[in-house]
Write an enzyme that holds these catalytic residues in place. Structure first.
Site, short mmCIF file in Angstrom:
data_model
loop_
_atom_site.label_atom_id
_atom_site.label_comp_id
_atom_site.label_asym_id
_atom_site.label_seq_id
_atom_site.Cartn_x
_atom_site.Cartn_y
_atom_site.Cartn_z
N THR A 50 0.76 -1.14 -0.08
CA THR A 50 0.12 0.02 -0.11
C THR A 50 0.94 1.23 0.04
O THR A 50 0.50 2.32 -0.71
CB THR A 50 -0.95 -0.05 1.26
OG1 THR A 50 -1.84 -1.18 1.30
CG2 THR A 50 -1.97 1.17 1.48
N HIS A 55 1.74 1.91 -3.30
CA HIS A 55 0.62 2.63 -4.17
C HIS A 55 0.50 3.93 -3.74
O HIS A 55 -0.20 4.88 -4.73
CB HIS A 55 -0.82 1.85 -3.80
CG HIS A 55 -0.63 0.48 -4.30
ND1 HIS A 55 -0.41 0.25 -5.71
CD2 HIS A 55 -1.04 -0.78 -3.76
CE1 HIS A 55 -0.44 -1.09 -5.99
NE2 HIS A 55 -0.77 -1.79 -4.86
N CYS A 74 -15.33 5.36 12.25
CA CYS A 74 -16.07 6.49 13.00
C CYS A 74 -17.19 6.16 14.03
O CYS A 74 -17.12 6.74 15.00
CB CYS A 74 -16.69 7.48 11.99
SG CYS A 74 -18.46 6.53 11.33
N CYS A 94 -21.51 5.57 11.48
CA CYS A 94 -22.12 5.42 10.09
C CYS A 94 -22.90 4.13 9.99
O CYS A 94 -22.62 3.37 11.05
CB CYS A 94 -20.97 5.43 9.05
SG CYS A 94 -20.09 3.99 8.83
N CYS A 152 -16.22 1.05 7.11
CA CYS A 152 -16.66 2.56 7.58
C CYS A 152 -16.44 3.69 6.42
O CYS A 152 -15.65 3.72 5.71
CB CYS A 152 -15.81 3.06 8.72
SG CYS A 152 -16.10 4.65 9.41
N ILE A 174 2.47 -11.21 2.35
CA ILE A 174 1.18 -11.64 2.84
C ILE A 174 1.30 -13.22 2.07
O ILE A 174 0.58 -14.21 2.98
CB ILE A 174 0.44 -10.86 1.77
CG1 ILE A 174 0.20 -9.37 2.42
CG2 ILE A 174 -1.27 -11.46 2.04
CD1 ILE A 174 -0.30 -9.32 3.89
ZN LIG Z 1 -0.39 -2.73 4.73
ZN LIG Z 2 -18.16 4.44 10.16
#
Ligand SMILES: [Zn+2]
Ligand SMILES: [Zn+2]
Length: 218
Positions: free
Chosen positions: A39, A42, A88, A91, A102, A171
């Site tokens: 990530t 990315h 959060c 939601c 979320c 992974i």
């Molecule tokens: Zn990661």
């Molecule tokens: Zn949320």
């Protein structure tokens, strides 16, 4: 303190920044180890939404050096890791228990400063105490290991299962080990690098293949 900052897409710099201010419910963590995730790559290439300037790094462990005034259950000197995904709690997804989906998710190392730095401000609800004697490097593996464990659960891997793992990065190699612990008896890892195939066999893969060879299906 020093931090590696993603200043903008394609621009990453090591520089001095202010120490993080911790809120009443946060821990100040002195980072001991932090993983580099796919990530992060990315983020650097602009292939994943984030809000630079930001300090990346969401696979971290470290020692608690200060605690906010509302913190309970943590002590200075605790070795901790963190769940980077801050839900959060308000939601519809959160109310349905799907906190990973979320709508207002804010992630440490993506939307707020992460572990590529000497210190990190960690909300106490995201923190987990690690055994004091755990190698900090292993502590930094908790987050990717959690993702793999969820994958193994979703796949329903049981004693006697046959498993194919595509890709021999962190992974994939963690998944091989979890599949073995879950009792799989055939574990095939497919990856291009010979060194990773050898490591996978050390870690419990019963067979490895190079996906560029023409007889993969056989
Ligand atoms: Zn990661
Ligand atoms: Zn949320």
């Amino acid at each position: 303190m020093k931090a590696v900052r993603l200043e903008a897409v394609g621009g990453i710099t090591l520089r001095d920044v202010d120490m993080p201010d911790i809120g009443a419910d946060e821990l100040l963590v002195r980072i001991e180890a932090c993983g580099v995730c796919g990530t992060d790559r990315h983020l650097f290439h602009g292939e994943f939404p984030c809000t630079p300037p930001v300090t990346p790094g969401h696979e971290f462990s470290g020692l608690v050096e200060a605690i906010g005034k509302s913190v309970s259950g943590f002590a200075i000197g605790d070795r901790v890791t963190g769940d980077p995904n801050i839900a959060c709690g308000r939601c519809a997804r959160c109310h349905a228990g799907q906190v990973n989906l979320c709508s207002n998710l804010r992630a440490i190392g993506i939307h707020r400063d992460g572990g590529f730095a000497e210190y990190l401000a960690l909300p106490q609800k995201q923190a987990f105490v690690l055994p004091a004697g755990l190698d900090p490097m292993h502590g930094a593996f908790c987050e990717p290991l959690g993702c793999c464990l969820h994958g193994v659960d979703l796949a329903g891997i049981k004693p006697g299962s046959s498993v194919v793992v595509l890709g021999g990065g962190v992974i994939g190699l963690l998944t091989v080990q979890l599949a073995r612990l879950a009792g799989a008896t055939t574990i095939i890892l497919s990856t291009r690098q010979a060194s990773r195939r050898a490591l996978a066999e050390d870690l419990g893969a019963t067979m490895t293949i190079d996906p560029t060879t023409p007889d993969v299906i056989d």
